[in-house]
Design a protein around this motif. Structure first.
Motif, mmCIF file in Angstrom:
data_model
loop_
_atom_site.group_PDB
_atom_site.id
_atom_site.type_symbol
_atom_site.label_atom_id
_atom_site.label_comp_id
_atom_site.label_asym_id
_atom_site.label_seq_id
_atom_site.Cartn_x
_atom_site.Cartn_y
_atom_site.Cartn_z
ATOM 1 N N ASP A 42 18.546 -21.002 29.073
ATOM 2 C CA ASP A 42 17.894 -19.730 28.701
ATOM 3 C C ASP A 42 18.434 -18.521 29.446
ATOM 4 N N ARG A 43 19.328 -17.824 29.253
ATOM 5 C CA ARG A 43 19.964 -16.814 29.914
ATOM 6 C C ARG A 43 18.897 -15.441 30.027
ATOM 7 N N VAL A 44 18.088 -15.420 28.704
ATOM 8 C CA VAL A 44 17.304 -14.160 28.591
ATOM 9 C C VAL A 44 16.031 -14.287 29.633
ATOM 10 N N ALA A 45 15.474 -15.618 29.603
ATOM 11 C CA ALA A 45 14.502 -15.926 30.352
ATOM 12 C C ALA A 45 14.970 -15.694 31.896
ATOM 13 N N TYR A 46 15.951 -16.382 32.302
ATOM 14 C CA TYR A 46 16.344 -16.046 33.730
ATOM 15 C C TYR A 46 16.852 -14.493 33.842
ATOM 16 N N ARG A 47 17.207 -13.812 33.110
ATOM 17 C CA ARG A 47 17.670 -12.182 33.489
ATOM 18 C C ARG A 47 16.162 -11.553 33.254
ATOM 19 N N ASN A 48 15.548 -11.836 32.620
ATOM 20 C CA ASN A 48 14.007 -11.233 32.784
ATOM 21 C C ASN A 48 13.123 -11.477 33.861
ATOM 22 N N GLU A 49 13.260 -12.792 34.196
ATOM 23 C CA GLU A 49 12.543 -13.099 35.635
ATOM 24 C C GLU A 49 13.380 -12.589 36.801
ATOM 25 N N HIS A 50 14.535 -12.518 36.873
ATOM 26 C CA HIS A 50 15.443 -12.458 38.145
ATOM 27 C C HIS A 50 16.014 -11.026 38.183
ATOM 28 N N SER A 51 16.881 -10.244 37.002
ATOM 29 C CA SER A 51 17.374 -9.214 36.986
ATOM 30 C C SER A 51 16.500 -8.182 36.693
ATOM 31 N N ARG A 52 15.731 -8.234 35.735
ATOM 32 C CA ARG A 52 14.580 -7.273 35.331
ATOM 33 C C ARG A 52 13.991 -6.658 36.496
ATOM 34 N N PRO A 53 13.532 -7.148 37.378
ATOM 35 C CA PRO A 53 12.693 -6.436 38.410
ATOM 36 C C PRO A 53 13.657 -5.611 39.373
ATOM 37 N N LEU A 54 15.206 -6.007 39.508
ATOM 38 C CA LEU A 54 15.761 -5.118 40.228
ATOM 39 C C LEU A 54 16.229 -4.055 39.441
ATOM 40 N N MET A 55 16.314 -4.121 37.920
ATOM 41 C CA MET A 55 16.733 -2.871 37.238
ATOM 42 C C MET A 55 15.732 -2.240 37.277
ATOM 43 N N GLU A 56 14.187 -2.496 37.176
ATOM 44 C CA GLU A 56 13.031 -1.818 36.928
ATOM 45 C C GLU A 56 13.186 -1.000 38.322
#
Length: 91
Positions: A42-56
């Motif tokens: 689940d690439r989307v879930a992984y990105r939401n959990e791990h990359s989204r906070p960095l981008m925000e």
């Protein structure tokens, strides 16, 4: 599952060094991508959990750094880069 940021060990002498802060964030994003390449269903879930906070965090900091640079009369190239990055969220 640990995030890539959790594995990142970089020491920065001056915590106020904006360029170093952004490099750490970008390095963590690339580490997340490498982690995804190793196989996650689940690439989307992984990105939401791990990359989204960095981008925000970057999105929140960019306007402050932009204002500071404008007030100090710093490099127009740096300001162009910040404006470009901020514009990517509006696109």
């Amino acid at each position: 599952m640990r995030s890539a940021l959790g594995r990142l060990r970089i020491t920065i002498g001056n915590a106020d060094n904006a360029a170093a802060w952004y490099l750490v964030q970008i390095n963590a994003l690339y580490a997340n991508q490498r982690e995804l390449a190793s196989g996650h269903s689940d690439r989307v879930a992984y990105r939401n959990e791990h990359s989204r906070p960095l981008m925000e965090a970057m999105k929140a900091r960019l306007p402050r750094d932009q204002q500071m640079l404008e007030e100090q009369g710093h490099s127009t190239k740096t300001l162009e880069a910040i404006r470009y990055a901020l514009g990517q969220w509006d696109a």
